[in-house]
Motif scaffolding. Structure first.
Motif, PDB file in Angstrom:
ATOM      1  N   PRO A 106       0.810  -1.228  -0.075  1.00  0.00           N
ATOM      2  CA  PRO A 106       0.034   0.138  -0.073  1.00  0.00           C
ATOM      3  C   PRO A 106       0.896   1.264   0.149  1.00  0.00           C
ATOM      4  O   PRO A 106       0.511   2.212  -0.708  1.00  0.00           O
ATOM      5  CB  PRO A 106      -0.858  -0.054   1.377  1.00  0.00           C
ATOM      6  CG  PRO A 106      -1.139  -1.413   1.698  1.00  0.00           C
ATOM      7  CD  PRO A 106       0.229  -2.195   1.008  1.00  0.00           C
ATOM      8  N   GLU A 107       1.882   1.259   0.586  1.00  0.00           N
ATOM      9  CA  GLU A 107       2.707   2.619   0.726  1.00  0.00           C
ATOM     10  C   GLU A 107       3.372   2.840  -0.566  1.00  0.00           C
ATOM     11  O   GLU A 107       3.651   4.050  -0.953  1.00  0.00           O
ATOM     12  CB  GLU A 107       4.107   2.363   1.752  1.00  0.00           C
ATOM     13  CG  GLU A 107       4.886   1.363   1.515  1.00  0.00           C
ATOM     14  CD  GLU A 107       4.376  -0.098   1.998  1.00  0.00           C
ATOM     15  OE1 GLU A 107       5.355  -0.987   2.391  1.00  0.00           O
ATOM     16  OE2 GLU A 107       3.308  -0.338   2.154  1.00  0.00           O
ATOM     17  N   ARG A 116       2.440   6.260  -3.102  1.00  0.00           N
ATOM     18  CA  ARG A 116       3.331   6.884  -3.800  1.00  0.00           C
ATOM     19  C   ARG A 116       2.927   7.211  -5.429  1.00  0.00           C
ATOM     20  O   ARG A 116       3.365   8.414  -5.868  1.00  0.00           O
ATOM     21  CB  ARG A 116       4.948   6.100  -3.760  1.00  0.00           C
ATOM     22  CG  ARG A 116       5.927   7.321  -4.088  1.00  0.00           C
ATOM     23  CD  ARG A 116       7.299   6.396  -3.965  1.00  0.00           C
ATOM     24  NE  ARG A 116       7.387   5.755  -2.883  1.00  0.00           N
ATOM     25  CZ  ARG A 116       8.155   4.361  -2.844  1.00  0.00           C
ATOM     26  NH1 ARG A 116       8.838   4.055  -3.940  1.00  0.00           N
ATOM     27  NH2 ARG A 116       8.315   3.724  -1.642  1.00  0.00           N
ATOM     28  N   PHE A 117       2.437   6.288  -6.142  1.00  0.00           N
ATOM     29  CA  PHE A 117       1.951   6.307  -7.322  1.00  0.00           C
ATOM     30  C   PHE A 117       0.709   6.992  -7.460  1.00  0.00           C
ATOM     31  O   PHE A 117       0.122   6.968  -8.616  1.00  0.00           O
ATOM     32  CB  PHE A 117       2.235   5.141  -8.097  1.00  0.00           C
ATOM     33  CG  PHE A 117       4.023   4.688  -8.410  1.00  0.00           C
ATOM     34  CD1 PHE A 117       4.483   5.389  -9.237  1.00  0.00           C
ATOM     35  CD2 PHE A 117       4.640   3.928  -7.598  1.00  0.00           C
ATOM     36  CE1 PHE A 117       5.742   4.938  -9.496  1.00  0.00           C
ATOM     37  CE2 PHE A 117       6.115   3.689  -7.553  1.00  0.00           C
ATOM     38  CZ  PHE A 117       6.588   4.365  -8.838  1.00  0.00           C
ATOM     39  N   GLY A 118       0.079   7.275  -6.357  1.00  0.00           N
ATOM     40  CA  GLY A 118      -1.564   7.720  -6.688  1.00  0.00           C
ATOM     41  C   GLY A 118      -2.566   6.656  -6.993  1.00  0.00           C
ATOM     42  O   GLY A 118      -3.461   6.758  -7.717  1.00  0.00           O
ATOM     43  N   VAL A 119      -2.307   5.528  -6.789  1.00  0.00           N
ATOM     44  CA  VAL A 119      -3.159   4.330  -6.848  1.00  0.00           C
ATOM     45  C   VAL A 119      -3.927   3.818  -5.938  1.00  0.00           C
ATOM     46  O   VAL A 119      -3.528   3.640  -4.604  1.00  0.00           O
ATOM     47  CB  VAL A 119      -2.184   2.885  -7.501  1.00  0.00           C
ATOM     48  CG1 VAL A 119      -2.836   1.764  -7.770  1.00  0.00           C
ATOM     49  CG2 VAL A 119      -1.365   3.175  -8.404  1.00  0.00           C
ATOM     50  N   THR A 120      -5.463   3.889  -5.976  1.00  0.00           N
ATOM     51  CA  THR A 120      -6.311   3.243  -5.121  1.00  0.00           C
ATOM     52  C   THR A 120      -6.916   2.304  -5.744  1.00  0.00           C
ATOM     53  O   THR A 120      -6.929   1.851  -6.677  1.00  0.00           O
ATOM     54  CB  THR A 120      -7.172   4.486  -4.891  1.00  0.00           C
ATOM     55  OG1 THR A 120      -7.837   4.933  -6.074  1.00  0.00           O
ATOM     56  CG2 THR A 120      -6.338   5.798  -4.337  1.00  0.00           C
ATOM     57  N   LEU A 121      -7.668   1.643  -4.741  1.00  0.00           N
ATOM     58  CA  LEU A 121      -8.318   0.162  -4.995  1.00  0.00           C
ATOM     59  C   LEU A 121      -9.856   0.580  -5.432  1.00  0.00           C
ATOM     60  O   LEU A 121     -10.345   1.553  -4.717  1.00  0.00           O
ATOM     61  CB  LEU A 121      -8.297  -0.577  -3.717  1.00  0.00           C
ATOM     62  CG  LEU A 121      -6.891  -1.029  -3.396  1.00  0.00           C
ATOM     63  CD1 LEU A 121      -7.175  -1.914  -2.204  1.00  0.00           C
ATOM     64  CD2 LEU A 121      -6.261  -1.921  -4.560  1.00  0.00           C
ATOM     65  N   PRO A 122     -10.366  -0.111  -6.102  1.00  0.00           N
ATOM     66  CA  PRO A 122      -9.975  -1.285  -6.912  1.00  0.00           C
ATOM     67  C   PRO A 122      -8.966  -0.747  -7.687  1.00  0.00           C
ATOM     68  O   PRO A 122      -9.136   0.461  -8.406  1.00  0.00           O
ATOM     69  CB  PRO A 122     -10.952  -2.013  -7.612  1.00  0.00           C
ATOM     70  CG  PRO A 122     -12.239  -0.854  -7.673  1.00  0.00           C
ATOM     71  CD  PRO A 122     -11.689   0.046  -6.483  1.00  0.00           C
ATOM     72  N   SER A 123      -8.078  -1.684  -8.504  1.00  0.00           N
ATOM     73  CA  SER A 123      -7.063  -0.960  -9.424  1.00  0.00           C
ATOM     74  C   SER A 123      -6.968  -1.949 -10.469  1.00  0.00           C
ATOM     75  O   SER A 123      -7.036  -3.118 -10.564  1.00  0.00           O
ATOM     76  CB  SER A 123      -5.753  -0.639  -8.762  1.00  0.00           C
ATOM     77  OG  SER A 123      -4.718  -0.256  -9.624  1.00  0.00           O
ATOM     78  N   GLY A 124      -6.427  -1.280 -11.916  1.00  0.00           N
ATOM     79  CA  GLY A 124      -6.050  -2.167 -12.716  1.00  0.00           C
ATOM     80  C   GLY A 124      -4.578  -2.648 -12.575  1.00  0.00           C
ATOM     81  O   GLY A 124      -4.092  -2.199 -11.484  1.00  0.00           O
TER      82      GLY A 124
END
Length: 309
Positions: A51-52, A56-64
């Motif tokens: 998750p950390e 850092r890359f601005g990725v949230t769930l759900p995700s590709g």
């Protein structure tokens, strides 16, 4: 409907699922790419499992899932210029590269820039270039690599290292690359002089190059950067891509986002000309994406792992 690899929680490859999703379409100023191949990178599974890193890359769930891809433009949105249906292209799309379709801006600039795939370069090869190629180009540009340099490359047998070694050789540099002994012959085939990483690295490099090392790039942590400093290399001629803010004093931290415009196009043309080779370790159909990620994450493969669609 179309297929895309998705996940709803952060964990290992077991959370990756091939799902039926609504087919995306190109909006104003965008193009849609029908993806044929998607190369995997360490950051893909790090984002999916930590998750950390995702934050850092601005990725949230759900995700590709995935970044690098290659394929054919099959839809052009209103006002989009520079690309036409049927153009073979490659590029990167943050956490949505492993899917039947990727929609991106019709642009040759920025971190999701499109590049044209030259004749003679397969989709499997083009689909490995976005992250590793741009990162290698940025790492070498940061140290002003030039003909006549003796450059020390840390992590030379890795995904980025494969490109860095060959680009440095093309630039006219002598290349010494750190690696495990099991990869020495692989590195020699790429044109590098291998040296074992670990304690005593600086002494081993000094024995290989008694005339000195003039530049260095560390593609895995800071060990190589620290060894280069102890060998008298100027900090401004040392770069690192994975120091996470902990680079030794004066050493330049960089990454793919810093690559000069056009870097990927130049690498692709060098591949088409036979001046750079891209070892493909394995290919997997999208239905076996978990197997592909397990192999890639083990870090024991010599070359790139590619998912085909």
């Amino acid at each position: 409907m179309s297929r895309a690899v998705m996940y709803e929680k952060f964990a290992g490859p077991e959370v990756l699922e091939v799902r039926e999703v609504p087919e995306p379409h190109a909006g104003a100023g965008e193009v849609r790419v029908r993806v044929a191949a998607a190369g995997l990178n360490p950051m893909d599974w790090l984002i999916a499992s930590m998750p950390e890193v995702a934050e850092r890359f601005g990725v949230t769930l759900p995700s590709g899932f995935g970044h690098d891809y290659a394929g054919v433009v099959d839809e052009v949105g209103a006002g989009a210029t520079g690309f036409a249906v049927g153009d073979r292209v490659f590029g990167g799309a943050m956490n949505r590269g492993v899917a039947d379709f990727v929609v991106v801006k019709a642009s040759t600039q920025g971190h999701e820039a499109l590049s044209r795939t030259p004749e003679g370069v397969s989709d499997e090869v083009a689909g490995t270039l976005a992250v590793a190629g741009s990162t290698a180009a940025a790492a070498l540009a940061a140290i002003g690599l030039k003909s006549g340099d003796t450059v020390l490359i840390g992590g030379a047998a890795g995904g980025v290292g494969v490109f860095a070694v060959q680009l440095a050789k093309l630039a006219g540099a002598r290349v010494i690359g750190t690696a495990s002994e099991s990869t020495f012959e692989f590195l020699r085939q790429l044109g590098a002089e291998p040296v074992a990483y670990g304690d005593g690295l600086a002494e081993r490099v000094r024995a290989l190059a008694p005339g000195g090392v003039s530049a260095a790039t560390d593609l895995f942590g800071t060990e190589t950067a620290e060894a280069a400093l102890s060998l008298g290399v100027k900090p401004e001629r040392i770069s690192t891509i994975a120091a996470a803010g902990n680079a030794p004093g004066g050493v330049r931290e960089t990454g793919g986002f810093d690559a000069e415009p056009g870097s990927l196009g130049r690498i692709a043309r060098a591949i088409a000309a036979g001046d750079v080779t891209v070892p493909i370790a394995a290919t997997f159909p999208i239905e076996r994406v978990r197997d592909a990620v397990e192999l890639q994450a083990a870090r024991h493969v010599h070359g790139k792992v590619v998912v085909t669609l």
